[in-house]
Design a protein around this motif. Structure first.
Motif, PDB file in Angstrom:
ATOM      1  N   VAL A  42       0.873  -1.176   0.000  1.00 33.62           N
ATOM      2  CA  VAL A  42       0.000   0.000   0.000  1.00 33.62           C
ATOM      3  C   VAL A  42       0.907   1.222   0.000  1.00 33.62           C
ATOM      4  N   PHE A  43       0.666   2.131  -0.943  1.00 32.14           N
ATOM      5  CA  PHE A  43       1.414   3.387  -1.033  1.00 32.14           C
ATOM      6  C   PHE A  43       0.464   4.522  -0.671  1.00 32.14           C
ATOM      7  N   VAL A  44       0.898   5.388   0.225  1.00 31.86           N
ATOM      8  CA  VAL A  44       0.029   6.465   0.699  1.00 31.86           C
ATOM      9  C   VAL A  44       0.755   7.801   0.580  1.00 31.86           C
ATOM     10  N   GLU A  45       0.088   8.781  -0.038  1.00 30.16           N
ATOM     11  CA  GLU A  45       0.617  10.152  -0.098  1.00 30.16           C
ATOM     12  C   GLU A  45      -0.153  10.988   0.907  1.00 30.16           C
ATOM     13  N   THR A  46       0.577  11.578   1.868  1.00 32.30           N
ATOM     14  CA  THR A  46      -0.078  12.295   2.950  1.00 32.30           C
ATOM     15  C   THR A  46       0.868  13.249   3.655  1.00 32.30           C
ATOM     16  N   ASP A  47       0.280  14.181   4.399  1.00 33.09           N
ATOM     17  CA  ASP A  47       1.060  15.052   5.273  1.00 33.09           C
ATOM     18  C   ASP A  47       1.161  14.444   6.672  1.00 33.09           C
ATOM     19  N   LEU A  48       0.410  13.369   6.921  1.00 29.60           N
ATOM     20  CA  LEU A  48       0.424  12.709   8.238  1.00 29.60           C
ATOM     21  C   LEU A  48       1.754  11.979   8.437  1.00 29.60           C
ATOM     22  N   SER A  49       2.034  11.603   9.669  1.00 40.58           N
ATOM     23  CA  SER A  49       3.249  10.829   9.942  1.00 40.58           C
ATOM     24  C   SER A  49       3.022   9.375   9.530  1.00 40.58           C
TER      25      SER A  49
END
Length: 70
Positions: A42-49
């Protein structure tokens, strides 16, 4: 600036990947994500940690590990 994280998630079927998609869709702050059922990634783009995203994916009950930035 958002980060792109890679996770290994124990998914065996479309139901598994669907569960991952549902929890990620509900989480605020996730720009986009990609689920690769075949490779169990799973690849996730986010500003979260990465820890925050890891906790979200773990809510599915699937064994999940953080690989690194992709």
């Amino acid at each position: 600036m958002s980060n792109r994280y890679e996770f290994n998630v124990e998914m065996t079927c479309g139901g598994c990947s669907g569960a991952v998609e549902r929890v990620l869709n509900k989480k605020e702050g996730i720009a986009k994500f990609e689920v690769d059922l075949e490779k169990k990634k799973v690849f996730v783009e986010t500003d979260l940690s990465s820890d925050e995203v890891l906790e979200v994916i773990k809510k599915t009950g699937k064994a999940t590990t953080y690989v690194g930035t992709a």
